[in-house]
Motif scaffolding. Structure first.
Motif, mmCIF file in Angstrom:
data_model
loop_
_atom_site.group_PDB
_atom_site.id
_atom_site.type_symbol
_atom_site.label_atom_id
_atom_site.label_comp_id
_atom_site.label_asym_id
_atom_site.label_seq_id
_atom_site.Cartn_x
_atom_site.Cartn_y
_atom_site.Cartn_z
ATOM 1 N N ALA A 92 7.206 5.127 0.060
ATOM 2 C CA ALA A 92 8.176 4.837 -0.998
ATOM 3 C C ALA A 92 8.594 3.370 -0.980
ATOM 4 O O ALA A 92 8.664 2.714 -2.023
ATOM 5 C CB ALA A 92 9.387 5.743 -0.859
ATOM 6 N N SER A 138 7.871 0.271 -3.888
ATOM 7 C CA SER A 138 9.076 -0.046 -4.655
ATOM 8 C C SER A 138 9.224 -1.559 -4.729
ATOM 9 O O SER A 138 8.523 -2.304 -4.053
ATOM 10 C CB SER A 138 10.305 0.554 -3.972
ATOM 11 N N ASP A 139 10.135 -1.982 -5.536
ATOM 12 C CA ASP A 139 10.432 -3.412 -5.645
ATOM 13 C C ASP A 139 11.620 -3.797 -4.782
ATOM 14 O O ASP A 139 12.096 -4.921 -4.852
ATOM 15 C CB ASP A 139 10.731 -3.791 -7.101
#
Length: 119
Positions: free
Chosen positions: A73, A77-78
């Motif tokens: 995750a 993600s950013d």
């Protein structure tokens, strides 16, 4: 639903999902959510599995309290971009899941196994 049956044959032997450590299992299951329907562990190309396991080992060593699913995750993600662990994208060729061009660039240069499964 994740299919952990079967095995991946590498130049170093046969790798079964149930033989991976808990961290790597969590990572593979989480990453399988973006795989095309009907593909499972046995569809990972050897070089893809090798990159996954190498990254899991490196990340887990630095973050022993994290899970493999958390690593997947975070990687995609950013929130906390990390050049060592760029987001991964897969493509299917001849029934095997491969990493998109450029996503293997983070492997150490001079890695003796970087291309040993290519024909």
């Amino acid at each position: 639903m994740f299919d952990g049956s079967g095995y991946v044959t590498t130049t170093h032997g046969i790798v079964r999902f149930d033989r991976l450590n808990t961290f790597a299992q969590g990572y593979v299951v989480a990453s399988s959510e973006v795989w095309p329907a009907g593909l499972g562990f046995q569809n990972l190309a050897p070089e893809t599995l090798r990159a996954i396991l190498r990254d899991c080992q490196a990340f887990e060593a630095e973050n022993p309290d994290a899970s493999g699913a958390e690593f997947w995750a975070l990687r995609n993600s950013d929130l906390e971009p990390d050049d060592r662990f760029p987001p991964l994208a897969y493509f299917v060729e001849n029934g095997q899941l491969h990493l998109m061009e450029g996503t293997l660039d983070h492997l150490a240069e001079g890695d003796p196994y970087a291309n040993d499964d290519e024909d």
